[in-house]
Design a protein around this motif. Structure first.
Motif, PDB file in Angstrom:
ATOM      1  N   VAL A  93      46.704   6.083 -52.673  1.00 35.47           N
ATOM      2  CA  VAL A  93      46.337   7.489 -52.835  1.00 35.47           C
ATOM      3  C   VAL A  93      44.944   7.652 -52.232  1.00 35.47           C
ATOM      4  CG1 VAL A  93      45.879   9.350 -54.473  1.00 35.47           C
ATOM      5  CG2 VAL A  93      47.728   7.708 -54.926  1.00 35.47           C
ATOM      6  N   VAL A  94      44.848   8.426 -51.149  1.00 37.63           N
ATOM      7  CA  VAL A  94      43.570   8.584 -50.458  1.00 37.63           C
ATOM      8  C   VAL A  94      42.844   9.866 -50.854  1.00 37.63           C
ATOM      9  CG1 VAL A  94      44.210   7.149 -48.494  1.00 37.63           C
ATOM     10  CG2 VAL A  94      44.698   9.602 -48.437  1.00 37.63           C
ATOM     11  N   ALA A  95      43.566  10.785 -51.490  1.00 33.59           N
ATOM     12  CA  ALA A  95      42.942  12.039 -51.916  1.00 33.59           C
ATOM     13  C   ALA A  95      43.841  12.717 -52.939  1.00 33.59           C
ATOM     14  CB  ALA A  95      42.729  12.968 -50.723  1.00 33.59           C
ATOM     15  N   LEU A  96      43.260  13.637 -53.675  1.00 33.07           N
ATOM     16  CA  LEU A  96      44.015  14.513 -54.557  1.00 33.07           C
ATOM     17  C   LEU A  96      43.795  15.928 -54.055  1.00 33.07           C
ATOM     18  CD1 LEU A  96      43.194  13.002 -58.058  1.00 33.07           C
ATOM     19  CD2 LEU A  96      45.295  12.731 -56.736  1.00 33.07           C
ATOM     20  N   GLU A  97      44.855  16.598 -53.709  1.00 36.23           N
ATOM     21  CA  GLU A  97      44.769  17.970 -53.208  1.00 36.23           C
ATOM     22  C   GLU A  97      45.024  18.910 -54.386  1.00 36.23           C
ATOM     23  OE1 GLU A  97      47.795  20.091 -50.475  1.00 36.23           O
ATOM     24  OE2 GLU A  97      46.426  18.992 -49.164  1.00 36.23           O
ATOM     25  N   TRP A  98      43.979  19.622 -54.799  1.00 31.45           N
ATOM     26  CA  TRP A  98      44.096  20.532 -55.936  1.00 31.45           C
ATOM     27  C   TRP A  98      44.532  21.896 -55.427  1.00 31.45           C
ATOM     28  CZ3 TRP A  98      43.553  19.183 -60.974  1.00 31.45           C
ATOM     29  CH2 TRP A  98      43.017  17.907 -61.236  1.00 31.45           C
ATOM     30  N   ARG A  99      45.579  22.427 -56.033  1.00 31.56           N
ATOM     31  CA  ARG A  99      45.994  23.772 -55.660  1.00 31.56           C
ATOM     32  C   ARG A  99      46.730  24.438 -56.808  1.00 31.56           C
ATOM     33  NH1 ARG A  99      49.933  20.747 -51.912  1.00 31.56           N
ATOM     34  NH2 ARG A  99      51.928  21.221 -52.838  1.00 31.56           N
ATOM     35  N   PRO A 134      44.837  24.579 -61.747  1.00 27.24           N
ATOM     36  CA  PRO A 134      45.370  23.957 -60.527  1.00 27.24           C
ATOM     37  C   PRO A 134      45.981  22.592 -60.847  1.00 27.24           C
ATOM     38  CG  PRO A 134      42.985  23.816 -60.567  1.00 27.24           C
ATOM     39  CD  PRO A 134      43.394  24.646 -61.762  1.00 27.24           C
ATOM     40  N   ALA A 135      46.889  22.164 -59.996  1.00 25.67           N
ATOM     41  CA  ALA A 135      47.517  20.847 -60.148  1.00 25.67           C
ATOM     42  C   ALA A 135      47.054  19.949 -59.014  1.00 25.67           C
ATOM     43  CB  ALA A 135      49.037  20.988 -60.117  1.00 25.67           C
TER      44      ALA A 135
END
Length: 144
Positions: A36-42, A58-59
């Motif tokens: 996992v290189v990032a968490l994209e919050w949206r 946001p998830a």
């Protein structure tokens, strides 16, 4: 009663189809280690039907890097997000993908494989079961 039974049956069939898609995917899937290189919050906006409640949180959708069997580095964004996040940046995960379409990879996890089939199937069973029970009780009362 018939409407509830039909509605439940449709949801149950959708759940079974989604489960079949997951089983088919698992049968043909290649496996690879990923990170996992990032968490994209949206926010999950569902248009006009969206209500201003605590569901506005946001998830976090994990962005995962892996190398497919042909040696090509690949990155994908999971279609399953959560709050609190199910994964952390830097976490190692197992990636499942089809050799003919590695861009459609998934994290080998319960939510990404089975959440939708369980939701649809569960809703179908509950609503269809309630509709059937009400119909059976109503029919027995009308005969008695």
């Amino acid at each position: 009663m018939f409407g509830a039974i039909a509605f439940g049956a449709v949801f149950l069939v959708v759940g079974l189809v989604l489960a079949g898609v997951s089983v088919s995917f698992l049968a043909d899937a290649e496996r690879a280690p990923g990170t996992v290189v990032a968490l994209e919050w949206r926010n999950d906006d569902s248009g006009a039907s969206r209500k201003a409640t605590q569901n506005d949180k946001p998830a976090a959708y994990p962005v995962v890097e892996f190398t497919s069997a042909d040696g090509t580095p690949r990155t994908f964004r999971s279609s399953t997000g959560s709050n609190p996040p199910s994964y952390e940046k830097g976490e190692r995960v197992e990636v499942l993908y089809r050799a003919d379409s590695p861009e459609n990879a998934r994290i080998n996890g319960f939510a990404s494989l089975w959440l939708l089939p369980l939701i649809f199937g569960g809703i179908g069973l509950v609503i269809g079961g309630i509709g059937t029970a009400v119909a059976v009780v109503g029919r027995r009362r009308s005969r008695g």
